[in-house]
Motif scaffolding. Structure first.
Motif, PDB file in Angstrom:
ATOM      1  N   PHE A  67       0.838  -1.208   0.000  1.00  6.21           N
ATOM      2  CA  PHE A  67       0.000   0.000   0.000  1.00  6.21           C
ATOM      3  C   PHE A  67       0.870   1.255   0.000  1.00  6.21           C
ATOM      4  O   PHE A  67       0.595   2.214  -0.719  1.00  6.21           O
ATOM      5  N   ALA A  70       2.387   1.723  -3.389  1.00  7.57           N
ATOM      6  CA  ALA A  70       1.371   2.210  -4.330  1.00  7.57           C
ATOM      7  C   ALA A  70       1.093   3.684  -4.104  1.00  7.57           C
ATOM      8  O   ALA A  70       0.958   4.453  -5.064  1.00  7.57           O
ATOM      9  N   ALA A  71       1.021   4.101  -2.829  1.00 10.29           N
ATOM     10  CA  ALA A  71       0.759   5.517  -2.528  1.00 10.29           C
ATOM     11  C   ALA A  71       1.922   6.381  -2.994  1.00 10.29           C
ATOM     12  O   ALA A  71       1.710   7.477  -3.548  1.00 10.29           O
ATOM     13  N   PHE A  73       3.986   5.671  -5.447  1.00 13.96           N
ATOM     14  CA  PHE A  73       3.929   5.647  -6.908  1.00 13.96           C
ATOM     15  C   PHE A  73       2.997   6.734  -7.433  1.00 13.96           C
ATOM     16  O   PHE A  73       3.249   7.332  -8.474  1.00 13.96           O
ATOM     17  N   ARG A  74       1.930   7.025  -6.694  1.00  8.92           N
ATOM     18  CA  ARG A  74       0.958   8.011  -7.145  1.00  8.92           C
ATOM     19  C   ARG A  74       1.225   9.415  -6.599  1.00  8.92           C
ATOM     20  O   ARG A  74       0.583  10.368  -7.013  1.00  8.92           O
TER      21      ARG A  74
ATOM     22  N   TYR B 264      -6.062  -1.589  -2.512  1.00  8.52           N
ATOM     23  CA  TYR B 264      -4.895  -1.549  -3.415  1.00  8.52           C
ATOM     24  C   TYR B 264      -5.268  -0.940  -4.760  1.00  8.52           C
ATOM     25  O   TYR B 264      -4.581  -0.049  -5.259  1.00  8.52           O
ATOM     26  N   ILE B 267      -5.879   2.845  -4.546  1.00 11.22           N
ATOM     27  CA  ILE B 267      -4.681   3.668  -4.325  1.00 11.22           C
ATOM     28  C   ILE B 267      -3.802   3.643  -5.564  1.00 11.22           C
ATOM     29  O   ILE B 267      -3.356   4.687  -6.047  1.00 11.22           O
ATOM     30  N   ALA B 268      -3.581   2.444  -6.134  1.00 14.19           N
ATOM     31  CA  ALA B 268      -2.608   2.323  -7.225  1.00 14.19           C
ATOM     32  C   ALA B 268      -3.073   3.003  -8.501  1.00 14.19           C
ATOM     33  O   ALA B 268      -2.262   3.416  -9.312  1.00 14.19           O
ATOM     34  N   SER B 269      -4.412   3.104  -8.694  1.00  9.84           N
ATOM     35  CA  SER B 269      -4.881   3.687  -9.949  1.00  9.84           C
ATOM     36  C   SER B 269      -5.498   5.064  -9.733  1.00  9.84           C
ATOM     37  O   SER B 269      -6.137   5.584 -10.636  1.00  9.84           O
ATOM     38  N   GLN B 270      -5.305   5.655  -8.574  1.00 10.98           N
ATOM     39  CA  GLN B 270      -5.886   6.959  -8.231  1.00 10.98           C
ATOM     40  C   GLN B 270      -7.410   6.948  -8.408  1.00 10.98           C
ATOM     41  O   GLN B 270      -7.999   7.959  -8.781  1.00 10.98           O
ATOM     42  N   GLU B 275      -5.076   2.168 -15.008  1.00 13.82           N
ATOM     43  CA  GLU B 275      -3.728   1.620 -14.994  1.00 13.82           C
ATOM     44  C   GLU B 275      -3.100   1.868 -13.619  1.00 13.82           C
ATOM     45  O   GLU B 275      -3.418   2.847 -12.954  1.00 13.82           O
ATOM     46  N   GLY B 276      -2.258   0.955 -13.217  1.00 11.20           N
ATOM     47  CA  GLY B 276      -1.699   1.060 -11.872  1.00 11.20           C
ATOM     48  C   GLY B 276      -0.262   0.645 -11.837  1.00 11.20           C
ATOM     49  O   GLY B 276       0.421   0.639 -12.845  1.00 11.20           O
ATOM     50  N   LEU B 277       0.159   0.284 -10.656  1.00  5.78           N
ATOM     51  CA  LEU B 277       1.556  -0.038 -10.394  1.00  5.78           C
ATOM     52  C   LEU B 277       2.054  -1.127 -11.334  1.00  5.78           C
ATOM     53  O   LEU B 277       1.392  -2.127 -11.508  1.00  5.78           O
TER      54      LEU B 277
END
Lengths: 81, 277
Positions: A67, A70-71, A73-74, B264, B267-270, B275-277
């Protein structure tokens, strides 16, 4: 014998904790936090609380690290302070 | 200001460390916990609950109500993440270009037009912040994910005898899907288990837990009094308790798995689920 292992792991816990709050790279912080959780998991296992150790390993070291990554990454990878 | 904060932190730490010196030593026989709490559970838990593992008997039986609301808290966490992060209008997407990779040659094609939709075995849709095509990672994850899932099911099903249970098993099950999303891409994971399914699953888990509790109420027992399930199942009360606890653990596992994946993905795809991590 236990206390040597205990002392080593506790030292690593403190090193990880201090490293996690001083490092500027947030990705490094996330990984250090995972390492911290894993060390805590080992401590729980040594103390015989296997259920808690299991939860710490799966939630603390596993999913929460993902998590955080991922946070990061954004958002951004570097802190200002 | 920083120095003042440091002094305050050091003072608080010193007070906390000083306070721990009052604690009973680890494994102390004369500490209150070892004198009153532990002996009771060690003495009576098997005859009162018929569960071989004392930790499980405390978690699922003596403190069953507590565990139910823990599951509800996790469900609410997933709900909050969904409500805060999920974005449904994808108007900003139109200006962005999309990328396809031709798998045999590794050539990447960029499409400015958003309407393009290639459904060919040789082409795959990739993220705009794409990573190189890595056969090793994909193959290893493809082999590893089923084993992770089987281990998760073992942790859930074997939770009343050994360490583990619904929470840990659910987290491992969720982590296997997250691994799929990381090693392939987010769309692959969402194709396997859609957003709607995840939402329904996270609610079903809590429903199973509360449903078993209410079933015991209907069968003239207390809430979560698993022994009363023997009236509708063709087994004796001891087995009925084990089955009831397994049902509860499965409910917890389903909720935790779905919520971990929801958090997950959001968070990963806003919150766009593109698309994500």
């Amino acid at each position: 014998m236990y206390w040597i292992l205990d002392l080593m792991i506790l030292t690593l816990v403190i090193v990880c904790a201090i490293g996690a709050i001083t490092i500027k790279d947030l990705l490094g912080t996330a990984i250090l936090f995972g390492a911290y959780s894993f060390m805590m998991c080992l401590l729980w296992a040594i103390m015989g609380a296997v259920d808690v150790a299991f939860t710490e390993a799966s939630v603390g070291a596993g999913v929460s690290t993902v998590f955080f990554v991922a946070a990061i990454f954004r958002t951004t990878r570097r802190t200002r302070d | 200001m920083k120095k003042v904060a440091l002094i305050v932190v050091i003072l608080c730490g010193a007070i906390l460390i000083h306070a721990t010196s009052e604690f009973p030593k680890w494994g102390e026989i004369n500490s209150p916990a070892s004198l009153h709490v532990s002996p009771y559970y060690i003495k009576y838990s098997v005859e009162q609950t018929d569960v071989p593992n004392i930790v499980t008997s405390v978690l699922a039986d003596y403190r069953g109500f507590d565990t139910m609301f823990e599951t509800t808290v996790i469900f609410c966490a997933g709900l909050a993440c969904f409500l805060l992060l999920r974005i449904f209008n994808d108007k900003e997407e139109e200006t962005e270009s999309i990328f396809y990779r031709h798998i045999p040659s590794g050539i990447i094609i960029e499409f400015k037009n958003h309407e393009v939709d290639i459904r060919d075995e040789d082409f795959e849709l990739i993220d705009s912040k794409f990573v190189p095509y890595d056969l090793i990672i994909k193959t290893v994850c493809r082999i590893l994910i089923p084993f992770i899932q089987i281990f998760a099911l073992y942790v859930v099903a074997h939770g009343d005898f050994s360490p583990g249970g619904g929470f840990q098993g659910g987290v491992i099950l969720g982590a296997s899907i997250i691994l799929l999303a990381i090693s392939f891409n987010l769309k692959t994971a969402i194709e396997k288990i859609s957003e709607k399914t995840l939402g329904v699953l996270s609610a079903i888990g809590v429903f199973i837990y509360a449903g078993i509790g209410c079933l015991c109420l209907i069968l003239k027992g207390h809430f979560l009094d698993y022994g009363k399930l023997a009236k509708i199942l063709p087994i004796d009360p001891v087995k009925a308790r084990a089955i009831g606890m397994l049902g509860v653990e499965i409910g917890v596992a389903i909720t935790v798995m779905a919520v971990m994946i929801i958090i997950y993905i959001n968070i990963a795809s806003q919150g766009k689920h593109q698309e994500g991590l």
